[in-house]
Scaffold this motif. Structure first.
Motif, short mmCIF file in Angstrom:
data_model
loop_
_atom_site.label_atom_id
_atom_site.label_comp_id
_atom_site.label_asym_id
_atom_site.label_seq_id
_atom_site.Cartn_x
_atom_site.Cartn_y
_atom_site.Cartn_z
N SER A 20 0.80 -1.22 0.00
CA SER A 20 0.00 0.00 0.00
C SER A 20 0.84 1.27 0.00
O SER A 20 0.31 2.36 -0.20
CB SER A 20 -1.00 0.00 1.17
OG SER A 20 -0.35 0.22 2.39
N HIS A 21 2.17 1.14 0.20
CA HIS A 21 2.97 2.37 0.13
C HIS A 21 3.37 2.71 -1.31
O HIS A 21 3.75 3.84 -1.60
CB HIS A 21 4.24 2.24 0.98
CG HIS A 21 5.41 1.61 0.28
ND1 HIS A 21 5.57 0.24 0.16
CD2 HIS A 21 6.48 2.14 -0.37
CE1 HIS A 21 6.69 -0.03 -0.51
NE2 HIS A 21 7.25 1.10 -0.85
N VAL A 22 3.25 1.73 -2.19
CA VAL A 22 3.85 1.88 -3.52
C VAL A 22 3.25 3.07 -4.28
O VAL A 22 3.96 3.89 -4.84
CB VAL A 22 3.72 0.57 -4.33
CG1 VAL A 22 4.27 0.76 -5.73
CG2 VAL A 22 4.45 -0.56 -3.62
N LEU A 49 4.20 6.63 -1.55
CA LEU A 49 5.60 7.07 -1.48
C LEU A 49 6.21 7.21 -2.88
O LEU A 49 6.93 8.17 -3.15
CB LEU A 49 6.42 6.06 -0.66
CG LEU A 49 7.93 6.33 -0.60
CD1 LEU A 49 8.24 7.65 0.10
CD2 LEU A 49 8.66 5.18 0.10
N HIS A 50 5.91 6.24 -3.75
CA HIS A 50 6.53 6.26 -5.09
C HIS A 50 5.63 6.92 -6.13
O HIS A 50 5.62 6.54 -7.30
CB HIS A 50 6.88 4.84 -5.52
CG HIS A 50 7.75 4.10 -4.54
ND1 HIS A 50 8.89 4.65 -4.00
CD2 HIS A 50 7.64 2.87 -3.99
CE1 HIS A 50 9.44 3.78 -3.15
NE2 HIS A 50 8.69 2.70 -3.13
N MET A 51 4.87 7.89 -5.70
CA MET A 51 3.91 8.59 -6.56
C MET A 51 4.55 9.14 -7.84
O MET A 51 3.96 9.07 -8.91
CB MET A 51 3.31 9.76 -5.76
CG MET A 51 2.20 10.48 -6.44
SD MET A 51 0.61 9.78 -6.02
CE MET A 51 0.39 10.34 -4.33
N GLU A 54 13.86 6.61 -2.29
CA GLU A 54 12.70 6.81 -1.41
C GLU A 54 12.61 5.71 -0.35
O GLU A 54 12.41 6.00 0.83
CB GLU A 54 11.42 6.86 -2.26
CG GLU A 54 11.31 8.15 -3.05
CD GLU A 54 10.28 8.10 -4.18
OE1 GLU A 54 9.91 9.18 -4.67
OE2 GLU A 54 9.88 6.99 -4.60
N ASP A 55 12.78 4.47 -0.77
CA ASP A 55 12.69 3.37 0.21
C ASP A 55 13.79 3.46 1.26
O ASP A 55 13.55 3.23 2.45
CB ASP A 55 12.79 2.01 -0.51
CG ASP A 55 11.50 1.64 -1.22
OD1 ASP A 55 10.43 2.13 -0.81
OD2 ASP A 55 11.55 0.86 -2.18
N ALA A 56 15.00 3.76 0.83
CA ALA A 56 16.12 3.81 1.78
C ALA A 56 15.96 4.96 2.77
O ALA A 56 16.16 4.76 3.97
CB ALA A 56 17.45 3.92 1.03
#
Ligand code: FES
Ligand SMILES: [Fe+2]
Length: 452
Positions: free
Chosen positions: A179-181, A184-186, A362-364
């Protein structure tokens, strides 16, 4: 939410800890082949599960994994000379082969030392662009597993290593959190976001935010991951345990079929304990391994396996790793600190959702922003976190079994080549998604996790 004690069990990986003991039963990656580019190249100083190692490639191209500190008087072999079939300690010139045998002891002319002792050395396999080692109990060395990316020409394979100063579980959880994809990665997943209405509270699964339909202007980079504007909302999750861990289907509404019936668009993520996962992708096989270097340091290996040759720099660009302020392909360390708010560019917020450029960046930074080890006794979880919850439960189960004298989950699985991670397959709504992945070793009884 976990108890403080469960959080400790999950996150501590050094020798003598339950998770450290469990992970030591597996072959684990210790570096990428790219980090040892040729015979007699510079040795690599690295860590695995809290233990220091030197990894080197000898004159014949063979790789050795040795304890970092010289068996004589403990100088670091990472400063040593790699030449003529071995690595030579700088301090007194003792020279070791890849299996730790002592070839020369220039400051000691008798032969006895060579016969009596060795530099501690570990079994090594080089496969799939990575160097794998086994540092567990000698008598329990398991068969070496096989993945699809071990096969085929080397130019079809790119492996990137990213060292991040956080506990492995924060990164692993990020990879099982669908659900973050789309949020966060908009920038990548829904590039039309800034022209849309941002509303909250009307999604089925996330309990969070929903962004309007994408304008369909996916960049060519994005098209490698997704075929349509699928990430505009959180999916429903359906999860099933497997022999090696679990896999889950992210189910989103697809286009209506010709007869007008409803469909699901399905993406399936296999999670291979204790550190691996596959990411559904269209253009290539896409694997990630989160190898703990220590409790608060993790080596992430991102593997791209194409049907045709892949360009390393293009993969670096795709991951958002081209900015040398954050990462370079030489030391592989991810750099970000709070002095400049983890490198965030807030002036770009008008056109850049996160203030970062690219998925791995973004993930890091998000994982770093949580601190070195998250206190999971203080969370508030919702149904969209079910993939993360299952990861924790399976890891804890595996540790529990191992502590009780059984083999950990996944240890018996050695053939991973047929496991599939299909991306964006359309099936009739309500039908059985497991039939898309008959070789994924499902154990039955999937549970639907998302709230309706
Ligand atoms: S410390 Fe390495 S040879 Fe003496
Ligand atoms: Fe992510």
């Amino acid at each position: 939410m976990l108890s403080v004690e469960e959080n400790e069990i999950l996150t501590r990986v050094r020798a003598g800890t339950p998770m450290g003991r469990m992970m030591r039963r597996f072959w684990l990656p210790i570096c990428s082949s790219h980090q040892l580019p040729g015979p007699d190249c510079d040795p690599l100083r690295t860590k695995l599960l809290g233990e220091p190692f030197v990894v080197f490639r000898d004159s014949g191209g063979k790789v050795g994994v040795l304890d970092e500190f010289c068996v004589h008087r403990r100088a670091s072999l990472a400063l040593g000379r790699v030449e003529d079939g071995g690595i030579r300690c700088l301090l007194h010139g003792w020279k070791f082969t890849t299996d730790g045998t002592i070839l020369e002891t220039p400051n000691h002319c008798a032969e006895n030392v060579k016969q009596k002792i060795k530099q501690p050395a570990y079994p090594v396999r080089e496969a799939g662009g990575m160097v794998w080692t086994y540092i567990g109990p000698k008598e329990q060395e398991p068969p070496f597993p096989h993945y699809a990316f071990f096969d085929g020409p080397g130019e079809n394979l790119v492996v990137l290593r990213i060292n991040t100063a956080v506990n492995y579980l924060q990164l692993y959880e990020g990879g099982t959190d669908s659900s973050h994809v789309g949020i966060l990665h908009m920038n990548m997943m829904n590039p039309g976001w800034k022209d849309q209405t941002f509303t909250s509270g009307d999604t089925k699964a996330s309990g969070g935010v929903k962004v309007g339909e994408s304008d369909g202007t996916l960049s060519s980079k994005t098209a490698m991951y997704v075929s349509a504007d699928l990430f505009a909302s959180a999916p429903d999750l359906s999860i099933e345990d497997t022999e090696y861990g679990y896999h889950y289907a992210a189910l989103r509404d697809g286009p209506n079929a010709e007869d007008g019936s409803e469909t699901w668009s399905v993406r399936i993520t296999p999670v291979m304990l204790p550190i691996g996962r596959m990411i559904p992708a269209i253009a290539f096989g896409f694997y990630v391994f989160e190898a703990p270097m220590d409790d608060t340091e993790t080596a992430t290996y991102v593997v791209f396996h194409g049907k045709e040759a892949l360009d390393r720099q293009a993969m670096i660009d795709t991951m958002g790793l081209a900015d040398e302020r954050f990462w370079n392909d030489r030391d592989c360390n991810f750099r970000a600190g709070w002095d400049d708010r983890l490198g965030q560019d807030r002036a770009s917020f008008g056109h850049n959702w996160s203030g970062y450029t690219g998925i791995e960046q973004e993930d890091a930074v998000i994982a770093l922003s949580m601190g070195p080890i998250v206190d999971r006794s203080k969370e508030y979880l919702v149904p969209a976190d079910e993939g993360v919850i299952r990861l924790r439960r399976r890891l804890l189960d595996s540790v529990k079994r191992h502590e009780a004298g059984e083999d950990p989950i996944a240890l018996a699985v050695t053939e991973y080549a047929d496991i599939d991670a299909p991306a964006d397959i359309i099936i009739p709504k309500g039908s059985d998604w497991q039939s898309l992945v008959p070789n994924n070793m499902g154990l039955g009884r999937p549970t639907k996790a998302a709230a309706e």
